[in-house]
Design an enzyme around this catalytic site. Sequence first.
Site, PDB file in Angstrom:
ATOM      1  N   ASP A   1       0.842  -1.188   0.000  1.00 35.20           N
ATOM      2  CA  ASP A   1       0.000   0.000   0.000  1.00 35.20           C
ATOM      3  C   ASP A   1       0.885   1.249   0.000  1.00 35.20           C
ATOM      4  OD1 ASP A   1      -2.255  -1.563   0.116  1.00 35.20           O
ATOM      5  OD2 ASP A   1      -2.458  -1.404   2.299  1.00 35.20           O
ATOM      6  N   ARG A   2       0.346   2.326  -0.545  1.00 33.38           N
ATOM      7  CA  ARG A   2       1.095   3.585  -0.589  1.00 33.38           C
ATOM      8  C   ARG A   2       1.579   3.995   0.798  1.00 33.38           C
ATOM      9  NH1 ARG A   2      -0.624   8.759   0.326  1.00 33.38           N
ATOM     10  NH2 ARG A   2      -2.803   8.085   0.330  1.00 33.38           N
TER      11      ARG A   2
END
Length: 583
Positions: A144-145
């Site tokens: 995930d970012r």
Amino acid sequence: MPPAGPGLKKIPPYWYPYTTYAKERWIGRELLEVVSTEFRDRSMEYYRYALESGVTTINGQVASPNHIIQNGDRMENVVHRHEPPVTATPIKILLEDKEREFIVVDKPGSIPVHASGRYHRNTLVAILMSDFGYEKVYTVNRLDRLTSGLMILPTSPDCARKLTKEFVTGTVRKEYVARVNGKFPDGDVVCEQPLLTVDRQMGLNIVHEEGRSAKTIFHLVRYDENTDTSVVHCKPLTGRSHQLRVHLQYLGHPISNDPVYGDPRIWGEKMGRGGIDTVPSDERAAPAPPPHLADCMQGNPESLAPTSLQKEIQELKDVLVAPAKLLPRETGEDIGMGSPVPLSSEAVGVITKLRNMKDEAEDWSRWRDVIFRAKGTLRAPRDLALKKPPPGNKKKKNKGEFVDEQLNAAMKGIDVRNGFVPSTTSTGAPLSELSSEISTPLEGVEPTSIDTRLSSAPSDNDSVSVISPLPKSKSKELIPLVRVPDPTEPIQLTVAEAISLAGERIAASSNANAGPDQFPQGPAAELNEKQLYCLDCYLPLHPDPAPEKLYIFLHALRYTTGLGTFETEMPAWSVEGFTWDRG
């Protein structure tokens, strides 16, 4: 563009051609409905206004808001892209194995792995190629970012195929570390709740019986009494989206700084412990304006039906048009449109709060649009013509390119000749001058209705500040992106005149946080600081976030694969006694 704050990396805004083909879920729906439900970074008024201005084409022809999308439609739109800042913490190359053709990196939180949403150049893949010189890297899994940590990236197709097979068959052993709320139980804690994605726009996942199977083993590393948080070792045995974050929330120990799954304003006092109600409900509510704008925005802020303020603007500029029917985003019916199962009222409430908080974090820019109020018709620069699309058998997703190769280079962050970001286009004009044309009628001149007819050449009445169009050629046929003004139209303000006018309105305001008179106060500007807008596209320029707000306490620590076992150092936030700003 204001300079980046401490600890942040920013890139200048640039023009970008969005190109896509009609998705199955879009077929048979009106263009405005699709655009307004698929994207939420601007208001309903703006999307209708932009479409009526002719900035979007379908199959090379200007499209109206009520165009019915057909199978095979090619949609193109040129936008002035503002990428959010990311952390300035550098990507670490932990290992480069040239013989076996892969690299191992430590990704900082806040940097997405690949291009998506508002991110295109501030991504792991793009940075590895532009800053580190890798010709090609392959992503076989992703983080995930907001998550930091280890990633294995093949540099050849053969290595990518082998590693992909390991991830698909589940032979890769992954280990993470997280900091969570409360005192986590001793010993191994196993969570086997199925997970389901119920909102694509927000990327929201919940525990649901119709979801995909998921299993995680957690083990307490340490409890810090001073912060009432625990450092936990996590071993996911499956690879579902947001698996660790949702399982930890379900157990009653969400990640301490998780803005999605760890905020009581979204989930309430229970904080999602034990999951949420999944009994389907048809209950929906129309969007409401945020508290600080409620006084000046009567009614539904998403509605295209004009308010008293909008009626005045409509009488003066004749650019706001009320639709014959309400669209899903105006009624709240868009919530759940992309969900594979009917949503419960609790799930709808969570999604609504998430959307509202996202808007608030971005300074409520959807309610503070200036383009459609400060201008007559929105037009992209003429020099931003696109290349002719490739044959049907060579279609590529989102692979639109400008005719001007210097613009393509600027979009990629490189210069095709000298290896740096170009400051001018091939026509000799600075990139900063490629601003959107505007057509605000002069005082006392009645505005004309928007005409979507195409013309083969610009008229003599066009603003002299606009760059001349590139000549057509057989190999690079220009595709008209916007309407060309009719020679009979009233005289229009130039770009410089309109920007000057907007600046005068802002400067004349008695409220330091206000824009032009019709724009209410918002939280963007500090005390005695004027709200800034992009001179090219009038997008509100938001203050830089604090670097520590750009990541969560979740880190990929160790991967064991057929290529070997690789690990990073423990993250700084995992040490004993660590504290942070919890505001």
